[in-house]
Design an enzyme around this catalytic site. Structure first.
Site, short mmCIF file in Angstrom:
data_model
loop_
_atom_site.label_atom_id
_atom_site.label_comp_id
_atom_site.label_asym_id
_atom_site.label_seq_id
_atom_site.Cartn_x
_atom_site.Cartn_y
_atom_site.Cartn_z
N TYR A 39 -22.38 16.97 4.25
CA TYR A 39 -20.94 16.70 4.11
C TYR A 39 -20.26 16.78 5.47
O TYR A 39 -19.44 15.95 5.83
CB TYR A 39 -20.32 17.73 3.15
CG TYR A 39 -18.90 17.39 2.76
CD1 TYR A 39 -18.63 16.72 1.57
CD2 TYR A 39 -17.83 17.74 3.58
CE1 TYR A 39 -17.33 16.40 1.21
CE2 TYR A 39 -16.53 17.43 3.23
CZ TYR A 39 -16.28 16.76 2.04
OH TYR A 39 -14.99 16.44 1.68
N PHE A 54 -5.44 -11.30 9.77
CA PHE A 54 -6.20 -11.46 8.53
C PHE A 54 -5.35 -10.98 7.35
O PHE A 54 -4.44 -10.17 7.52
CB PHE A 54 -7.52 -10.68 8.61
CG PHE A 54 -8.36 -10.92 7.39
CD1 PHE A 54 -8.87 -12.18 7.12
CD2 PHE A 54 -8.61 -9.90 6.49
CE1 PHE A 54 -9.62 -12.42 5.98
CE2 PHE A 54 -9.36 -10.13 5.34
CZ PHE A 54 -9.86 -11.40 5.08
N ASP A 55 -5.65 -11.45 6.14
CA ASP A 55 -4.75 -11.17 5.01
C ASP A 55 -4.62 -9.68 4.68
O ASP A 55 -3.53 -9.22 4.32
CB ASP A 55 -5.10 -11.99 3.76
CG ASP A 55 -6.53 -11.83 3.31
OD1 ASP A 55 -7.38 -11.55 4.16
OD2 ASP A 55 -6.80 -12.01 2.12
N ASP A 79 -8.84 -6.07 16.20
CA ASP A 79 -9.50 -6.18 14.89
C ASP A 79 -10.88 -6.77 15.20
O ASP A 79 -11.00 -7.94 15.57
CB ASP A 79 -8.67 -7.09 13.98
CG ASP A 79 -9.36 -7.37 12.66
OD1 ASP A 79 -10.59 -7.16 12.56
OD2 ASP A 79 -8.68 -7.82 11.72
N ALA A 96 -13.90 -7.27 13.56
CA ALA A 96 -14.88 -7.67 12.55
C ALA A 96 -16.00 -8.53 13.13
O ALA A 96 -17.16 -8.36 12.81
CB ALA A 96 -14.18 -8.40 11.41
N LYS A 131 -19.35 -7.42 8.74
CA LYS A 131 -19.63 -8.69 9.41
C LYS A 131 -20.61 -8.42 10.55
O LYS A 131 -21.80 -8.36 10.33
CB LYS A 131 -18.31 -9.31 9.92
CG LYS A 131 -17.41 -9.86 8.83
CD LYS A 131 -16.53 -8.85 8.21
CE LYS A 131 -15.46 -9.46 7.34
NZ LYS A 131 -14.74 -8.42 6.59
N HIS A 177 -4.74 -14.32 -4.34
CA HIS A 177 -5.89 -15.23 -4.43
C HIS A 177 -7.09 -14.61 -5.13
O HIS A 177 -7.89 -15.30 -5.73
CB HIS A 177 -6.29 -15.73 -3.03
CG HIS A 177 -6.66 -14.64 -2.08
ND1 HIS A 177 -5.72 -13.78 -1.55
CD2 HIS A 177 -7.85 -14.26 -1.58
CE1 HIS A 177 -6.33 -12.93 -0.75
NE2 HIS A 177 -7.62 -13.18 -0.75
#
Ligand code: F0G
Length: 458
Positions: free
Chosen positions: A72, A124-125, A215, A217, A258, A450
């Site tokens: 943990y 990005f969304d 970001d 990714a 990704k 979406h």
């Protein structure tokens, strides 16, 4: 004769997939309310919905899973990953989270407040969602060239420095918590940001005292484009380019699904100790204790190996070649796609492909459904459905471009699969003028609609 190109891996384990008939697919897509997210995966032959979490791990990654430390607190897998993050990106402070949006949630809980603005390159969304959820505003400063699918600009993910400066000038420092640079820029077509642009963004940010967050990714794919398209980088290694890119950032959020080549996981990392202390509190509340956050020890181990693989050797060359293998077939057939081709996906320009469908009838979604019916291939709409409604006026936001995104999972499909996708689209292209109407919404959620929207044929 030159030897042909071949993948730099062989396949040790296979997962069967099944072809269906058009009749079956007609029934299934109707039952799914014409939303491809509602299909069961076994109703799909080739799944190009996303490159997120869908990659194939290497034998080294599977091996690393076995030695994960599930303690943990103080897990050795955490320290292993923390060291890797420092080695590759240079950040001292690291928090594991369960995926990219969780990193956004934790970081923005510290930094973003109501009424603020966050400039960036086609956020990005989920990034936009986390900004708007806090009643702040995402301002898109992507260069205009990104919206001309035929223009050959090599770095269509770039931020327009004039647009950015306008935002920085017309707001106070307190109104702008950060600038977000998405590498590569998913929403504009997996398009890279140049090193030159990154430096310019940093200079503008410094002038106004604003932090810069990457970001990350698809950070490695971005570095590959710098290596291959930007002057002065051809002889630098991906590791060197990544190190240079991240010198200009104050922190990073990352969906490890990704370029981490793992099925789940995320990274939040930064230089500022004060942010880190605040972020730890939110991380513990939303994700988990700070040495595992949202991840199992074994997954942290596999991610550390994934980060190594993605930044070393021939991995990226293979990866991007496959995406371009598909894209170039479409280009040769005259199918309109975002050019130059990006890193993780081929973005088909649905408005040019289906000019007879009015924008009110969800052009890219219509094409996505056609491709599913034709070939059992699942792509995804990056268009009006994804753009959601304006939070104030509640009107549909019609983006400049309507894309059908064909995202290629990493190391998952062969080029034979790419041939099926290309042929399926070519068949539709041949009969495109017979497709005269699209879809209308029956039911939708107020944000990120979406994923769950229900549609019917117009
Ligand atoms: N940022 C970018 C640029 C992304 O592409 C994604 C996810 C995220 C953040 C959020 O990461 O899914 O791990 O929470 N993109 C996926 C896609 C979903 O299909 O493009 P996440």
């Amino acid at each position: 004769m030159d030897l042909p190109f071949a993948e730099n891996y062989k396949i040790k384990m296979v997962e069967p997939i099944y072809q269906s008939t058009r009749k079956q697919r007609e029934k299934w897509i109707d039952e799914a309310h014409y939303n491809l997210f509602n299909l069961r995966s076994d109703q799909v032959f080739i799944d190009l919905l996303t490159d997120s979490g869908t990659g194939a791990m290497s034998d080294r990654q599977w091996g690393a899973l076995m030695t994960g430390d599930e303690s943990y607190a103080g897990s050795s897998s955490f320290h292993h990953l923390k060291d890797k993050v420092k080695e590759i990106f240079g950040f001292d402070y690291f928090l594991p989270v369960h995926q990219g949006r969780a990193a956004e949630n934790v970081l923005f809980s510290v930094l973003v407040k109501e009424g603020q603005v966050v400039p960036g390159n086609s956020h990005f969304d989920t990034t936009k969602g986390h900004i708007e959820f806090r009643k702040a505003k995402a301002i898109d400063c992507t260069i205009d060239e990104a919206f001309d699918t035929n223009g050959g600009h090599p770095f269509k993910g770039n931020i327009d420095i004039e647009k950015l400066t306008n935002v920085l000038e017309s707001h106070t420092k307190e109104q702008i918590p950060l600038i977000i640079v998405t590498l590569t820029c998913n929403s504009s077509g997996g398009q890279p940001v140049s090193m030159k642009n990154i430096k310019q963004i940093r200079a503008a940010a410094d002038q106004y005292g604003i932090p810069v967050i990457f970001d990350s990714a698809r950070f490695a794919e971005n570095a590959w484009f710098i290596q291959n398209r930007e002057e002065g980088y051809a002889n630098k290694s991906i590791r060197e380019i990544v190190a240079e890119m991240y010198q200009y950032a104050d922190g990073m959020t990352m969906s490890s699904k990704k370029d981490g080549i793992v099925n789940i996981g995320g990274i939040l990392a930064m230089r500022n100790e004060n942010w880190y202390k605040q972020a730890m509190v939110f991380n513990i509340m939303y994700e988990g204790f700070n040495t595992y956050g949202g991840m199992a020890g074994r997954d942290m181990n596999a991610l550390a190996v994934g980060l190594d693989e993605v930044t070393n050797g021939d991995y990226l060359e293979n990866r991007i070649r496959q995406v371009h293998y598909l894209g170039n077939q479409l280009i040769d057939a005259g199918i309109p796609v975002q050019k130059p081709l990006g890193g993780h996906a081929v973005f088909v320009d649905a408005k040019s492909f289906l000019p007879r469908i009015p924008k009110e009838e969800y052009v890219a979604q219509t094409l996505a459904i056609e491709l599913y019916l034709e070939a059992g291939v699942r792509g995804v709409e990056v268009g009006t459905l994804l753009a959601d409604r304006d939070p104030e006026t509640k009107q549909n936001r019609y983006p400049k471009l309507e894309f059908l995104r064909l995202a290629i999972p990493r190391r998952t499909y062969t080029n034979n699969h790419m041939d099926v996708v290309a042929t399926g689209l070519m068949n539709i292209f041949e009969r495109r003028n017979s497709i005269q109407s699209g879809f209308q919404i029956v039911e939708e959620a107020p944000i990120m609609r979406h994923f769950t929207v229900k549609l019917k044929q117009k």
